[in-house]
Design a protein around this motif. Structure first.
Motif, PDB file in Angstrom:
ATOM      1  N   GLU A 176       0.966  -1.219   0.047  1.00  0.00           N
ATOM      2  CA  GLU A 176       0.070  -0.093   0.133  1.00  0.00           C
ATOM      3  C   GLU A 176       0.950   1.264  -0.002  1.00  0.00           C
ATOM      4  OE1 GLU A 176      -3.008   0.467   3.232  1.00  0.00           O
ATOM      5  OE2 GLU A 176      -3.660  -1.175   2.079  1.00  0.00           O
ATOM      6  N   ARG A 177       2.037   1.345   0.882  1.00  0.00           N
ATOM      7  CA  ARG A 177       2.904   2.537   0.843  1.00  0.00           C
ATOM      8  C   ARG A 177       3.697   2.570  -0.148  1.00  0.00           C
ATOM      9  NH1 ARG A 177       5.582   3.906   6.865  1.00  0.00           N
ATOM     10  NH2 ARG A 177       6.218   5.373   5.378  1.00  0.00           N
ATOM     11  N   LEU A 178       4.415   1.304  -0.645  1.00  0.00           N
ATOM     12  CA  LEU A 178       5.498   1.383  -1.558  1.00  0.00           C
ATOM     13  C   LEU A 178       5.219   1.074  -2.966  1.00  0.00           C
ATOM     14  CD1 LEU A 178       8.096  -0.088   0.915  1.00  0.00           C
ATOM     15  CD2 LEU A 178       7.593   2.404   0.643  1.00  0.00           C
ATOM     16  N   GLY A 179       3.907   0.386  -3.182  1.00  0.00           N
ATOM     17  CA  GLY A 179       3.558   0.124  -4.309  1.00  0.00           C
ATOM     18  C   GLY A 179       4.003  -1.349  -4.650  1.00  0.00           C
ATOM     19  N   ALA A 180       4.815  -2.065  -4.150  1.00  0.00           N
ATOM     20  CA  ALA A 180       5.377  -3.119  -4.270  1.00  0.00           C
ATOM     21  C   ALA A 180       5.614  -3.940  -2.859  1.00  0.00           C
ATOM     22  CB  ALA A 180       6.542  -3.373  -5.068  1.00  0.00           C
ATOM     23  N   ARG A 181       5.815  -5.374  -2.824  1.00  0.00           N
ATOM     24  CA  ARG A 181       5.858  -5.741  -1.663  1.00  0.00           C
ATOM     25  C   ARG A 181       7.121  -6.799  -1.635  1.00  0.00           C
ATOM     26  NH1 ARG A 181       2.633 -11.401  -1.110  1.00  0.00           N
ATOM     27  NH2 ARG A 181       4.540 -11.930  -0.529  1.00  0.00           N
ATOM     28  N   PRO A 182       7.687  -6.934  -0.290  1.00  0.00           N
ATOM     29  CA  PRO A 182       8.785  -7.883  -0.195  1.00  0.00           C
ATOM     30  C   PRO A 182       8.243  -9.371  -0.263  1.00  0.00           C
ATOM     31  CG  PRO A 182       8.279  -7.036   2.035  1.00  0.00           C
ATOM     32  CD  PRO A 182       7.268  -6.413   0.807  1.00  0.00           C
ATOM     33  N   SER A 183       9.198 -10.453  -0.596  1.00  0.00           N
ATOM     34  CA  SER A 183       8.899 -11.770  -0.948  1.00  0.00           C
ATOM     35  C   SER A 183       9.291 -12.456   0.490  1.00  0.00           C
ATOM     36  CB  SER A 183       9.339 -12.246  -2.106  1.00  0.00           C
ATOM     37  OG  SER A 183      10.775 -12.214  -2.130  1.00  0.00           O
ATOM     38  N   VAL A 184       8.732 -13.797   0.529  1.00  0.00           N
ATOM     39  CA  VAL A 184       9.397 -14.561   1.555  1.00  0.00           C
ATOM     40  C   VAL A 184      10.347 -15.518   1.159  1.00  0.00           C
ATOM     41  CG1 VAL A 184       8.441 -16.600   2.962  1.00  0.00           C
ATOM     42  CG2 VAL A 184       6.828 -14.586   2.561  1.00  0.00           C
ATOM     43  N   ASP A 185      11.237 -15.502   2.113  1.00  0.00           N
ATOM     44  CA  ASP A 185      12.432 -16.572   2.231  1.00  0.00           C
ATOM     45  C   ASP A 185      12.528 -17.445   3.343  1.00  0.00           C
ATOM     46  OD1 ASP A 185      14.533 -17.936   1.832  1.00  0.00           O
ATOM     47  OD2 ASP A 185      16.000 -16.546   0.755  1.00  0.00           O
ATOM     48  N   ARG A 186      12.189 -18.470   3.229  1.00  0.00           N
ATOM     49  CA  ARG A 186      11.918 -19.081   4.816  1.00  0.00           C
ATOM     50  C   ARG A 186      13.522 -19.514   5.190  1.00  0.00           C
ATOM     51  NH1 ARG A 186       7.231 -20.926   3.076  1.00  0.00           N
ATOM     52  NH2 ARG A 186       5.656 -19.966   4.200  1.00  0.00           N
ATOM     53  N   ASP A 187      14.421 -19.669   4.040  1.00  0.00           N
ATOM     54  CA  ASP A 187      15.635 -20.292   4.575  1.00  0.00           C
ATOM     55  C   ASP A 187      16.854 -19.252   4.775  1.00  0.00           C
ATOM     56  OD1 ASP A 187      14.785 -22.885   3.994  1.00  0.00           O
ATOM     57  OD2 ASP A 187      15.370 -22.673   1.740  1.00  0.00           O
ATOM     58  N   ASP A 188      16.800 -18.136   4.316  1.00  0.00           N
ATOM     59  CA  ASP A 188      17.692 -17.144   4.621  1.00  0.00           C
ATOM     60  C   ASP A 188      17.082 -15.603   4.131  1.00  0.00           C
ATOM     61  OD1 ASP A 188      20.269 -16.190   5.083  1.00  0.00           O
ATOM     62  OD2 ASP A 188      20.730 -16.162   2.664  1.00  0.00           O
ATOM     63  N   PRO A 189      16.272 -15.187   4.963  1.00  0.00           N
ATOM     64  CA  PRO A 189      15.473 -13.819   4.952  1.00  0.00           C
ATOM     65  C   PRO A 189      16.559 -12.819   5.352  1.00  0.00           C
ATOM     66  CG  PRO A 189      14.987 -15.010   6.939  1.00  0.00           C
ATOM     67  CD  PRO A 189      15.728 -16.205   6.136  1.00  0.00           C
ATOM     68  N   ASP A 190      16.264 -11.841   4.780  1.00  0.00           N
ATOM     69  CA  ASP A 190      16.996 -10.316   4.905  1.00  0.00           C
ATOM     70  C   ASP A 190      16.374 -10.108   6.484  1.00  0.00           C
ATOM     71  OD1 ASP A 190      18.162 -10.210   2.895  1.00  0.00           O
ATOM     72  OD2 ASP A 190      16.756  -9.435   1.685  1.00  0.00           O
ATOM     73  N   VAL A 191      15.137 -10.210   6.587  1.00  0.00           N
ATOM     74  CA  VAL A 191      14.602  -9.772   7.902  1.00  0.00           C
ATOM     75  C   VAL A 191      13.818 -10.990   8.644  1.00  0.00           C
ATOM     76  CG1 VAL A 191      12.982  -8.221   9.036  1.00  0.00           C
ATOM     77  CG2 VAL A 191      14.301  -7.413   7.242  1.00  0.00           C
ATOM     78  N   GLY A 192      14.099 -11.354   9.803  1.00  0.00           N
ATOM     79  CA  GLY A 192      13.399 -12.434  10.612  1.00  0.00           C
ATOM     80  C   GLY A 192      12.471 -11.994  11.410  1.00  0.00           C
ATOM     81  N   VAL A 193      11.036 -12.093  11.450  1.00  0.00           N
ATOM     82  CA  VAL A 193      10.268 -11.282  12.288  1.00  0.00           C
ATOM     83  C   VAL A 193       9.965 -12.423  13.075  1.00  0.00           C
ATOM     84  CG1 VAL A 193       7.891 -10.392  12.453  1.00  0.00           C
ATOM     85  CG2 VAL A 193       9.508  -9.960  10.410  1.00  0.00           C
ATOM     86  N   ALA A 194       9.424 -12.297  14.369  1.00  0.00           N
ATOM     87  CA  ALA A 194       9.155 -13.360  15.247  1.00  0.00           C
ATOM     88  C   ALA A 194       7.920 -12.829  16.148  1.00  0.00           C
ATOM     89  CB  ALA A 194      10.112 -13.774  16.449  1.00  0.00           C
TER      90      ALA A 194
END
Ligand SMILES: C[S@@+](CC[C@H](N)C(=O)[O-])C[C@H]1O[C@@H](n2cnc3c(N)ncnc32)[C@H](O)[C@@H]1O
Length: 373
Positions: A121-139
């Motif tokens: 909504e804010r940037l017009g595109a979304r980040p993708s999911v990478d379960r093995d080696d993500p740039d950002v890990g969210v818990a």
């Protein structure tokens, strides 16, 4: 910033003491870890220096979430553009207890949806999911219907120091071994011996602690180095604290001994110690014939258990008879079965001076401490 360091269950007191020694503020032990406060330098120092923590988490939001809609709304209200861009990747882990929402996978999915939808909504595109080696890990952790959302500051679990080339059949995690050494009461001056060393984890962690080798120094990159907010000032800060850590290393430490009956275990210990940059005195020896340390020191070990009961009982009796000769030594045994404590009590007529319940993965163990007179 509000931070939370996670630890193996039962090792929270060791982690609390360690974080206090790192002069971090607001240190308070809780279930599964330790709360503390600080700026991004403090968070980076914890990643670089904590031997006992598994993860360092940064709290980015906390709100009531009795329903999936409330969770989605709460997560969406967080400003994710500080950490994520459409070109970076993320992964979400979730845990929950005593809450209306009970499925951790569903909670993780809803959280991920809220993050990517807000960013689109804010940037017009979304980040993708990478379960093995993500740039950002969210818990996300849901307890009594309150969701707390964290970012993983360190990235991959901090127990991975980078030195363990060969693990062996029943290795302890490095951060659990570090907690055991800390709780053993070893003074880092007198000698230390692990007479059933396996891959050498306890002895290596002990030697590295005594030499003030920062456990995170060999790590190529911490998680926060991949966040959108990682700027030149943060890069300089990290370079400086890494340099300080390199300078903090001592040249000489106390004698640390490691022995085992298994030649393959000794080869693993040798290789791992070399990788870790520590000097151990390694030899083949049956625990039933070990001699007292001179001067008296600390024995820290994790005996085998649960494979062949008869053989194990015989081994525990032999271990107990050896320990009876260790006057003036401190002994810490990470025991996966009550049979170990029974054997020691039978041979020494001494109950443990102290004990803690620690979890080695899912296995409940007792860390037994003896001061042998
Ligand atoms: C649970 S493992 C130790 C794992 C170790 N803490 C690690 O992180 O790799 C137990 C070790 O005890 C050793 N062992 C078994 N019987 C022994 C004996 N009689 N004397 C010395 N070592 C023995 C095994 O070879 C094995 O390496």
């Amino acid at each position: 910033m509000r931070l939370f360091a996670t630890a193996a269950k039962g090792t929270e007191p060791a982690l609390r003491d360690e974080l206090r020694e790192l002069r971090l503020r607001g240190v308070r032990a809780d279930r599964g870890g330790v709360h503390f406060e600080g700026d991004r330098t403090d968070a980076a120092r914890a990643c670089l220096w904590s031997r006992v923590a598994a993860r360092i988490l940064l709290e980015v939001g906390s709100f009531e979430a009795r329903s999936a809609e409330a969770l989605y709304e709460g997560v969406g209200a967080i400003d994710w553009s500080e950490w994520l861009t459409p070109r970076t990747t993320l992964a979400v882990r979730a845990t929950c207890r005593s809450s209306q929402l009970t499925h951790s996978q569903y909670i993780a999915q809803k959280t991920k949806d809220a993050i990517v939808d807000t960013l689109r909504e804010r940037l017009g595109a979304r980040p993708s999911v990478d379960r093995d080696d993500p740039d950002v890990g969210v818990a996300v952790h849901l307890a009594r219907d309150v969701a707390t959302v964290y970012l993983d500051v360190g990235g991959a679990s901090l127990h991975e120091r980078g030195w363990r080339a060969r693990a062996g059949p029943a290795p302890l995690r490095e951060n659990l071994a570090a907690a055991v050494v800390r709780l053993s009461g070893w003074d880092r001056e007198r000698p230390l011996l692990d007479p059933m060393c396996g891959a050498g984890t306890i002895a290596i962690e002990a030697a590295a602690w005594a030499l003030r080798i920062a456990p995170g120094l060999a790590r190529a990159r911490f998680g926060f180095e991949r966040w959108a907010s990682h700027d030149d000032a943060a890069r300089t800060m990290l370079r400086e604290i890494r340099e300080q850590a390199r300078d903090a290393r001592l040249r000489d430490g106390p004698a640390v001994f490691a022995s085992d009956v298994d030649d393959q275990a000794l080869a693993r210990t040798r290789e791992n110690a070399r990788e870790a940059g520590v000097d151990l005195a390694i030899e083949r020896c049956d625990v039933r014939s070990i001699a007292p340390l001179v001067p008296a020191g600390t024995i820290v070990t994790n005996p085998p258990y649960g494979e062949r009961l008869e053989a194990d009982l015989d081994l525990y009796d032999g271990l107990a008879r050896s320990l009876r000769t260790m006057r003036g030594h401190g002994v810490a045994l990470l025991a996966g079965t009550p049979a170990i404590e029974k054997a020691i009590e039978k041979a020494t007529r001494q109950p443990p001076a102290k004990w803690w319940i620690l979890f080695n993965g899912a296995i409940e163990c007792r860390l037994l401490l003896y001061a042998l007179a």
